[in-house]
Design a protein around this motif. Sequence first.
Motif, PDB file in Angstrom:
ATOM      1  N   PHE A 189      26.498 111.070 -43.670  1.00  0.00           N
ATOM      2  CA  PHE A 189      25.396 111.956 -43.294  1.00  0.00           C
ATOM      3  C   PHE A 189      25.814 113.414 -43.456  1.00  0.00           C
ATOM      4  O   PHE A 189      26.994 113.716 -43.592  1.00  0.00           O
ATOM      5  N   GLY A 238      23.352 117.682 -36.792  1.00  0.00           N
ATOM      6  CA  GLY A 238      23.178 116.763 -37.910  1.00  0.00           C
ATOM      7  C   GLY A 238      21.972 117.185 -38.743  1.00  0.00           C
ATOM      8  O   GLY A 238      20.846 117.246 -38.235  1.00  0.00           O
ATOM      9  N   LYS A 242      29.646 113.843 -43.671  1.00  0.00           N
ATOM     10  CA  LYS A 242      30.535 113.212 -42.702  1.00  0.00           C
ATOM     11  C   LYS A 242      30.435 111.707 -42.912  1.00  0.00           C
ATOM     12  O   LYS A 242      29.367 111.192 -43.257  1.00  0.00           O
ATOM     13  N   ARG A 251      20.959 107.611 -38.068  1.00  0.00           N
ATOM     14  CA  ARG A 251      22.341 107.199 -37.862  1.00  0.00           C
ATOM     15  C   ARG A 251      22.886 106.616 -39.154  1.00  0.00           C
ATOM     16  O   ARG A 251      22.682 105.433 -39.442  1.00  0.00           O
ATOM     17  N   MET A 293      26.049 117.300 -42.050  1.00  0.00           N
ATOM     18  CA  MET A 293      26.163 117.956 -40.769  1.00  0.00           C
ATOM     19  C   MET A 293      26.580 119.402 -40.947  1.00  0.00           C
ATOM     20  O   MET A 293      27.260 119.750 -41.910  1.00  0.00           O
ATOM     21  N   ASP A 296      28.936 121.830 -38.991  1.00  0.00           N
ATOM     22  CA  ASP A 296      29.862 121.923 -37.861  1.00  0.00           C
ATOM     23  C   ASP A 296      30.524 123.294 -37.825  1.00  0.00           C
ATOM     24  O   ASP A 296      30.989 123.809 -38.825  1.00  0.00           O
ATOM     25  N   ARG A 347      20.085 113.941 -39.753  1.00  0.00           N
ATOM     26  CA  ARG A 347      19.472 113.448 -38.514  1.00  0.00           C
ATOM     27  C   ARG A 347      18.257 114.305 -38.130  1.00  0.00           C
ATOM     28  O   ARG A 347      17.265 113.798 -37.606  1.00  0.00           O
TER      29      ARG A 347
END
Length: 417
Positions: free
Chosen positions: A154, A300, A137, A150, A156, A158, A303
């Motif tokens: 990155f 994430g 993303k 952040r 992810m 979804d 993350r």
Amino acid sequence: MRYSKLFGKTVRDFPKEEVSINAKLLIKAGFIDKLMAGSFTILPLGFRVKEKIEQVIREEMNKTGANEMLMPLLHPKEIWNETGRWDSAREVMYQFKKENKEYALSFTHEEVVLDILRKKISGYKDLPVKVYHFSTKFRDEPRAKSGILRGREFLMKDLYSAHLTAEDLDKYYWEVADAYLRIFKRFGLDAKIVEAAGGVFTDAHTHEFQVLCAQGEDTILYCDCKSNCDCKFAENKEIASVKAGDKCPKCKDCKIKESKAIEVGNIFKFGTVYSQKMGVYVTDKEGKRRLLHFASYGIGVTRMIGTLVELFHDDKGIIWPKSAAPYQAHLISLQSGEKTDKIYEQLLAENIQVLYDDRDVSAGQKFADADLIGIPVRLVVSPKTENKVECKERISDKTEILELAEILKRLKKDQEV
Ligand SMILES: [Zn+2]
């Protein structure tokens, strides 16, 4: 894996401007490399962590009946115009022009999924649809200071779901919430479901999954539930109706606490808002055209790597939970290689994931690197251990001298988790 052959080893020098614990430790230990603020390469060691995390998420998503696929990242302006987000999400989107045509780099996929649905779905029998992907993303972050917590780019997972009725959507929404809690638990995280604002996704309230952490960028207010209380009240400070010290409005008994937290996941219930904008209808049993009910759900992955490091480390380095560790065991040889080579081969033959430090460097450096990298179990072969192996867990100071068979038994058991 022989450490001598691994690309991306521990480093002494790292970007001085990097202030976050996660980026400092991950760069020093050889998991990531920094290209620019908010943009990192995941090196081979980090790639293994990414794969482990994705596999846990994949297993739990599949349990909810979701199908994995892969969607493009380069989107035409037209599709974002259908929902009005080309303009409303302009601040976070990378948008650009090429030969008079405008494009965006994806920060989410609601528009793309709905476009697929209106092509593929005709009647109620095709519903519900539950599809997800793991992908990059892009998000324009003016303040990319939190390492891989952040990023401007990155990874992810979804998930998107489409339903005939609001009730069916609601049922699946909470099923995914439960799956999310299971995922976080498998990584040793105690996540709270927090009510929050929808940002560029929706005007309605949404739910975030927040993990308490002093380095977190969010602030949450939550019920400090006593042992007999299970009210789990929690709100993001952005929308909070309470303050620290207040009596909990839900259980009307416990006190409200305030804490910094890291958002590790979020779920959005859109209802028919997006399908109305994009004209996505299905025919129900009675032959009536109805708007699709739609929701999306994110975790994430990069993350998550950063969150685990922020929460699980000490002054020597990272302490990976077994579910996310790049290898199960870190084998160190403090004598001529032959005996350790044999043990390494035996571990591999038993399908144990092992990182073998076979370098010709000091014992001190090998131990320091093992602590920095943070693999859950350290195995040492030295003249002192004779035919046995010294075993130590990263989280403990206790060392044991064990038969290889006993070590194998324990490492096999770890694989069952
Ligand atoms: Zn309460």
